[in-house]
Design a protein around this motif. Structure first.
Motif, short mmCIF file in Angstrom:
data_model
loop_
_atom_site.label_atom_id
_atom_site.label_comp_id
_atom_site.label_asym_id
_atom_site.label_seq_id
_atom_site.Cartn_x
_atom_site.Cartn_y
_atom_site.Cartn_z
N SER A 18 13.76 8.04 -0.19
CA SER A 18 12.77 7.07 -0.62
C SER A 18 11.43 7.29 0.05
N TYR A 27 5.98 0.39 -1.30
CA TYR A 27 7.18 -0.35 -1.74
C TYR A 27 6.97 -1.85 -1.64
N ASN A 88 12.86 -2.94 -3.74
CA ASN A 88 11.52 -2.51 -3.34
C ASN A 88 11.18 -3.03 -1.96
N THR A 175 14.10 2.66 -7.16
CA THR A 175 14.49 1.31 -6.77
C THR A 175 15.00 0.49 -7.95
#
Length: 347
Positions: A18, A27, A88, A175
């Protein structure tokens, strides 16, 4: 696209993938945006359902489709928006393979049912405006049939990945999950191509044809010049504006997503940056907010009940002389002249 997030079992494996896609601040920003869409979408769609259930005057054939649209959007917000907001905020997808499949199926199921319901609404508006004196009228049984068909249609085309034809995978910045647009095997590609045709191209065609015929009919009615002070032109402008908003909202929210998926399928070497790929995803999910505003709150009758419920009895549009339901006005206009659209086209 890399899917190590699902293959890894530890948080570290999630984070290692990520962090390569988006910063922590990125995010968090996405979590705030999706959270806002989700909260507003839940509130508006719950309001639509509650107000319609409380007021018998709103229980008309079209209301079945409008309430069904609200239920679909509510499902997308709850089963798609909330998990995406949480993942997220965490910075990685934490629900695992099963969670990805369930979320992907739920969002696709409610999303396609919403698209099909939008097509049902477009057909209803076409029938009201273009066939007000015809033998075929949009009645309760038609609305119920359209609602039932939208759910069956969505279920039929979203369950194959659960049984091996296609799959649900991570999308965008990893996500959230959706049908796998990136798989290059024959089974997955065949599923996605057929899926795009029946679940996007077909509803879009119905919407385009219905609203095109609606606008064309309004144009022909305008040529009759049967009302004073150009009120017919005013009606046409009002309805045309509403139709344009409806079609543009559909295209803006869903066309980029479908176009991106189709582009990836057609060109296996095409690389779309995950951050760029996230934009169409969020546009599609934002329809849970736009739909109740466009399809419900542009309806003067519904607005007359919903707004006072929110503002403790006060309705700032109570004395609004403008007509918000143009299609009903045009239908009444045609009826008052005792002439059908087909007859008007001959003049």
């Amino acid at each position: 696209m890399e899917h190590l997030v699902l293959r890894g079992n530890s948080s570290s494996s999630h984070s290692s993938v990520s962090t390569e896609l988006l910063s922590r601040a990125g995010y968090t920003t996405l979590a705030v945006i999706m959270g806002a869409f989700t909260v507003v979408g839940v509130i508006l769609n719950v309001l639509v359902i509650v107000v319609t259930m409380r007021h018998r005057q709103l229980r008309q054939p079209l209301s079945y489709a409008l309430v069904n649209l609200a239920i679909c959007d509510l499902g997308c917000a709850v089963f798609g928006g909330l998990p995406t907001t949480v993942t997220n905020a965490m910075g990685y997808f934490s629900l695992g393979r099963v969670g990805c499949t369930l979320e992907g199926f739920a969002v696709a199921f409610f999303g396609i049912a919403s698209l099909c319901t939008t097509a049902v609404i477009s057909v209803e508006r076409y029938m009201v405006v273009c066939c007000p004196m015809g033998a075929v009228l949009f009645q309760t049984r038609h609305a119920v049939a359209g609602v039932a068909l939208s759910w069956v249609w969505s279920f039929v085309w979203n369950t194959p990945p659960l049984f091996g034809w296609g799959s649900y995978e991570l999308e965008g910045v990893n996500t959230s999950c959706a049908p796998n647009w990136h798989g290059r095997d024959a089974g997955n590609m065949s599923y996605i191509i057929i899926y795009l045709f029946f679940c996007f191209a077909v509803p879009l065609s119905i919407i385009t044809v219905s609203y095109s015929q609606l606008l064309w009919t309004l144009r022909q009615v305008t040529k009759l010049q049967v009302s004073e002070a150009g009120s017919t032109n005013r009606v046409e402008v009002q309805v045309a504006r509403m139709v344009v908003v409806m079609v543009l909202a559909f295209l803006v929210t869903w066309m980029p997503y479908a176009a991106m998926a189709l582009a990836v399928i057609m060109d296996s070497s095409l690389y779309i940056d995950p951050i760029i790929a996230t934009i169409p995803v969020y546009l599609a999910k934002s329809s849970t907010v736009y739909n109740p505003i466009i399809y419900i709150f542009m309806n003067r009758q519904f607005r007359g009940y919903a707004v006072p419920a929110v503002l403790c009895g006060w309705n700032p549009w109570a004395s609004d002389p403008q007509v918000s339901e143009g299609e009903t006005t045009v239908a009444s206009l045609i009826k008052s002249q005792k002439i059908s659209p087909k007859e008007s086209l001959k003049e």
